[in-house]
Structures are given as structure tokens and as C-alpha cells.
Scaffold this active site. Sequence first.
Site, mmCIF file in Angstrom:
data_model
loop_
_atom_site.group_PDB
_atom_site.id
_atom_site.type_symbol
_atom_site.label_atom_id
_atom_site.label_comp_id
_atom_site.label_asym_id
_atom_site.label_seq_id
_atom_site.Cartn_x
_atom_site.Cartn_y
_atom_site.Cartn_z
ATOM 1 N N GLY A 323 0.837 -1.197 0.000
ATOM 2 C CA GLY A 323 0.000 0.000 0.000
ATOM 3 C C GLY A 323 0.870 1.243 0.000
ATOM 4 C CD GLU A 324 3.996 2.665 3.159
ATOM 5 O OE1 GLU A 324 4.946 3.158 2.476
ATOM 6 O OE2 GLU A 324 4.187 2.085 4.239
ATOM 7 N N GLY A 325 1.019 3.677 -1.729
ATOM 8 C CA GLY A 325 1.284 4.281 -3.027
ATOM 9 C C GLY A 325 2.539 3.729 -3.669
#
Length: 356
Positions: A323-325
Site C-alpha cells: 500500500g502507501e502508493g
Amino acid sequence: MLESTVAAIRPLDEAAMAAARELQGRLTKPAGSLGALEPLSVRLAGLAGTCPPPLPEPAAVAIFAGDHGVHAQGVTPWPQEVTAQMIANFVAGGAVVNAFARQAGASVTVVDVGVATPLPVEPTGDPAGPRLVAANVRPGTRDMTVTAALTRDEARAAVETGIRIAGELVDAGAGILLTGDMGIGNTTPAAALIAAFTGVDPAAATGRGTGVDDETYARKVGVVRAALDRHAPDPADPLGVLAAVGGLEHAALAGLVLGAAARRVPVLLDGVIAVSAALAAAAFAPDAVGAMVAGHRSAEPGATAALRHLGLDPLIDLGLRLGEGTGALLALPVVTGAVRVLHEVATFDSAGVAEK
């Protein structure tokens, strides 16, 4: 704001796409030799309404953070306080997303849209480093197995936060937006959203998230199934689905996608949280899919179901599930390369190269 944004979203420009296809056919390379990059460049031309489309730069990552009442059901071993702690890590520049953003030259904006615990850092507008925006709609969602996670007004507020952030980033010059997320337990509402919008069984939409054991995974599937049985969300009512089983970061990400689509700017999707939000955006405005680029295929099984439903093929597949980008950032050079070809590669005529 939501209604006017949806109304501004239009289909891709057919003339610009035709021009991009024609240009691809004249470049000094065999037709089709760049594989998926060629239709991607055509679609981005259609989004921009011009050929070649603008280079997708600078890039801006928007990380939306929120907590989840369903955490109380034991769907993850991680304590809820980690959400706030990771926000501090993002702002300090110490997370994986920060490392990848520095590599890509992308800005990072972190948005507290629903964190339940006090943040150990203050909002900042420092343009030289990660920016933290305070936009907390409520301190985490309610437990979706007991009641709706959000009211419709709360879900709308989160969606409109995402729309506002998209507008701010585009107004600041961003040529492409990248989705990011943070929220302990957020793969559980993501699975519920995917099952609700695609119709797949909860077991097919639910993955192991942060790597839970078999017992926790079985509990997680049961929680998703119970929430869907309780609320029976209608996929034709995306705001209702987000309110029933979504998260504040999911709703805000849906808004980010809608805001980008309304401004004719591409949005590069990250993993399972992003694609679950993208399903909601597509339910609000089917033409919003034209602005979406699938950065990678998350290891979470629900991500593949969501991408299939959206008709999107991921650019990379590395087994990521952070996740997080992070996956979107790794895919960013692929998107840039697809567009740069249209800007910089010579045609057969201009280069004096014979065609077959």
C-alpha cells in the site's frame, strides 16, 4: 461538489485517440512492438483531448489515512495506533513510499481523513517535504458488522475531501495523481467494497492483508460476509455502499479519482485499497475509468477481481501488498515512457527510415 464533479466527467476524446493511433503507426518501430504502452498512450491522448498528450509530470502522491471500527473484530494483529505512527513516519520521510517518491521526483501529501488516535505530528504545508493535511471527518469508522460504518453525510464529506485534494494538487501543477493509503485493518472494508461492487464471493475478495494467520484470515472472511449480509449494499448507490461498509480513506480515494477525471488528469492506482475505491468512483461516473491507470497487481486477490470489473490491466506485477502508493510509484516511469514515445520518437518519414 460531488454532483458537479460527476457532471464534469466526460468520455475520452475519440479524435485525439485516433490521432494517437495514427501517430503510433508512423513511428520508427514495428506496429504493436511496445505492447501495452501503445494503447495506454492512446487512452491518455483521449483523456487529455490532444495528441500527443502532456507528459504526466510532475507527479503527486496523495496518501489518505483512516481507522476502522471493524478492527475490534480481530481482523488484524496490528494495533490501531500504528496508523497515526505511520503518518509521522510519512511526514518524516522514512517510509517506503517516501523512498520511492524521492526516486520518482514525486511530491507526497498525507491527508488525515479519519484517524482515530491523536497524531504525533502537526499539519504542515512545507513544500520541500511531505505535507500533512488535517481533514478528519470522524475518528475512525464504526464497526460495519454492528452498524453502518459511516452515515451518508460522513461518506459524502470524505469523498468531497478527495475531490478537493485532487483539485489542489492539479492547481499546483501536478500532471498525474497517484493514490496512497494508510489504515490498520483497511483491507477488510476494501474486500467488502469489492464484493459489493463486483458480486464476487467474500472469500474471493478477501486476502491476508498484512500477512495474517489462517485463523485470523477465516475470521476476516466471516466479518466481510457478515457485514454484507447485514447491510445488503446496492452497487447502484455508491455513496450508500461506501457508508455501509467503506472506510474514510476509501471514500476519499474515490473522490480523488473523480476529481482527477473531472480535470482530465490521469490517476495512477496503487493496490487493493485504491482499486476498491476506484470501483466506487466508476459507480458514480462510469467515464471516470478513462482517467484510471492500474499501476500494479496487488497480491490481494480482491484487487484482481476489481481490475477485471473495471477492465484495467496492471502495468507491473511484483507481488506487492504494502500500500502507501508504493506500487503506483514503481509503475510511474512506465506511464511516462508511454507518453514520451509520442513526443520524441521519430516517424519513418522524418528519420528517413524505410517501411516494410
